[in-house]
Enzyme design. Structure first.
Site, short mmCIF file in Angstrom:
data_model
loop_
_atom_site.label_atom_id
_atom_site.label_comp_id
_atom_site.label_asym_id
_atom_site.label_seq_id
_atom_site.Cartn_x
_atom_site.Cartn_y
_atom_site.Cartn_z
N CYS A 1 -4.80 2.44 -3.78
CA CYS A 1 -3.59 3.08 -3.19
C CYS A 1 -2.35 1.94 -3.51
O CYS A 1 -1.50 1.81 -2.58
CB CYS A 1 -3.90 3.21 -1.52
N HIS B 1 0.98 -1.17 0.03
CA HIS B 1 0.02 -0.05 0.09
C HIS B 1 0.93 1.33 0.02
O HIS B 1 1.88 1.41 0.46
CB HIS B 1 -0.89 0.06 1.37
N GLN C 1 -4.45 -5.06 7.04
CA GLN C 1 -5.49 -6.22 6.29
C GLN C 1 -5.22 -7.70 7.06
O GLN C 1 -5.88 -8.63 6.61
CB GLN C 1 -5.03 -6.41 4.91
N LYS D 1 -10.94 -0.95 10.29
CA LYS D 1 -10.86 -2.30 9.50
C LYS D 1 -11.35 -3.54 10.20
O LYS D 1 -11.56 -4.54 9.51
CB LYS D 1 -9.96 -2.48 8.46
N ASP E 1 2.85 -4.29 8.13
CA ASP E 1 1.73 -3.59 7.84
C ASP E 1 0.35 -4.44 8.16
O ASP E 1 0.28 -5.31 7.26
CB ASP E 1 1.74 -3.04 6.63
#
Length: 406
Positions: free
Chosen positions: A361, A121, A201, A224, A198
């Site tokens: 993104c 991302h 997700q 999220k 990261d």
């Protein structure tokens, strides 16, 4: 999992859009919120609204207890050693930028390397671009396999003794690739580097154990994972955080202030300058309670079935291109031949089906895929196979509509 009962706890799902029952397939962008999270934020503002850490009155005490109680819930959720390692931020982007500014700029110099990969991302690319420019470090990319996965041999060849930071997504927001972050962390450490994962997700969809991964930093967002917008988390190993300087200065994060110098509070508060995101943290704590009640293993198993079902159904449509590996997280990114993704999303919206269209993104990844944009359907614990059937019907209508136009 009783998905029907779960769905009833999400007020936004019980509505019609353009005359059709809503099918929400955009949870990778942001998830819907259960009533328990909405109630937790509402109760804070109605009954406990006060600043934290500063007041000795009852409301201040209650607000502080809820705020710090949520920090403990996060600690347990990702299996960190201490609440000192849990920093509340505005989201994944802020968390990554904090490491890129506070750690990278203080520890990198000319000749050092930062290693990332093309599926990241933008929030896990741009901060490292800027850190490299500021320090003279070199930015390197792990190549991707043809199916959008990372091969361990390529990690071993890319990460060297000059590598100081490795940054990798746990799960790709476009391909659904679940990266071998534990193995990548081992390679990073073997070469004397630190690793940031990261988890935007990852944390919403699977059980995360930062000690098992042995990551040095892990970043994720509340919105999220059924929580409010504007709240996120940076996990960092305590010894690293202790030696990092704050990036925001002001109230809350200070110990003593003199006319010409100041000292900082201990962890985690030295990284939380100003009035913190109290209601967001309270809501995130409620979201973690909700996810724990459902069970992260149950959520992961449910989504695995949905992803497999969606892949099979969408691939059965003539003239569709699907991107990403066979084994994936709960999303499918695709394009209909000769139909722009924005047009696909517009027709689907007319049928009450919400998907995402664009570059997500992830423009370097779009270039690697040789497309300008894609459509993405992403699933969560409240989605069903019937939702996917509605999506497939909508895609067939899209093909029919544009077939008639052209």
């Amino acid at each position: 999992m009783d998905v029907k009962a779960i769905r009833q706890q999400f007020p936004a799902l019980n509505q019609e859009v353009n005359g059709h029952p809503l099918v929400y397939l955009d949870s990778s962008a942001t998830s819907q919120k259960p009533q328990s999270v909405i109630d937790a934020v509402d109760t804070y503002y109605r009954q406990d609204n006060s600043n934290v850490h500063r007041g000795v009155h009852t409301l201040g005490t209650r607000a502080t207890e809820k705020y710090e109680g949520s920090r403990e819930k996060v600690r347990r959720f990702i299996n960190a050693d201490s609440t000192a390692e849990i920093i509340f931020t505005r989201g994944t982007t802020t968390s990554i930028n904090t490491v890129a500014y506070s750690y990278a700029r203080a520890n990198l110099t000319t000749g050092d390397e930062i290693v990332i990969n093309p599926m990241e991302h933008h929030s896990n690319i741009i901060p490292w671009q800027q850190a490299a420019k500021a320090t003279g470090a070199t930015l390197k990319y792990i190549p991707l396999q043809d199916d959008g996965t990372i091969a361990i041999k390529d990690v071993q060849e890319t990460v060297t003794a000059n590598t100081k930071i490795v940054a990798v997504t746990h799960v790709s927001n476009v391909l659904g690739t679940i990266n071998p972050v534990k193995e990548i962390a081992q390679i990073a450490h073997d070469n004397g580097a630190v690793i940031l994962v990261d988890g935007a997700q990852g944390a919403p969809h699977m059980k995360v154990d930062v000690k098992a991964i042995d990551c040095d930093f892990y970043a994720f967002s509340g919105h999220k994972m059924c929580g409010p917008t504007g709240i996120g988390v940076l996990y960092g190993k305590r010894d690293l955080l202790e030696n990092m300087e704050p990036v925001e200065f002001g109230g809350e994060m200070i110990d003593f202030v003199n006319l010409y110098d100041s000292t900082w509070k201990e962890l985690p508060w030295k990284f939380e300058g100003g009035t913190p995101i109290i209601a967001g943290a309270v809501g995130l704590g409620a979201a973690i309670d909700f996810l724990n009640e459902v069970g992260m293993d149950n959520i992961a198993a449910h989504e695995h079935k949905l992803a497999a079902y969606a892949l099979k159904k969408i691939r059965s449509i003539d003239g569709v291109s699907v991107f990403g590996p066979e084994e994936r997280a709960a999303l499918v990114t695709f394009n209909l031949d000769d139909v722009h993704p924005h047009d696909t999303a517009t027709v689907l919206d007319a049928e009450g089906i919400a998907v995402r269209a664009g570059h997500h993104c992830a423009q370097p990844l779009m270039k690697w895929l040789d497309v300008t944009a894609t459509a993405r359907a992403s699933f969560y614990l409240y989605n069903t196979e019937e939702d996917i059937d509605r999506l497939v019907d909508g895609l067939l209508k899209t093909k029919e509509y544009f077939g008639d136009v052209f």
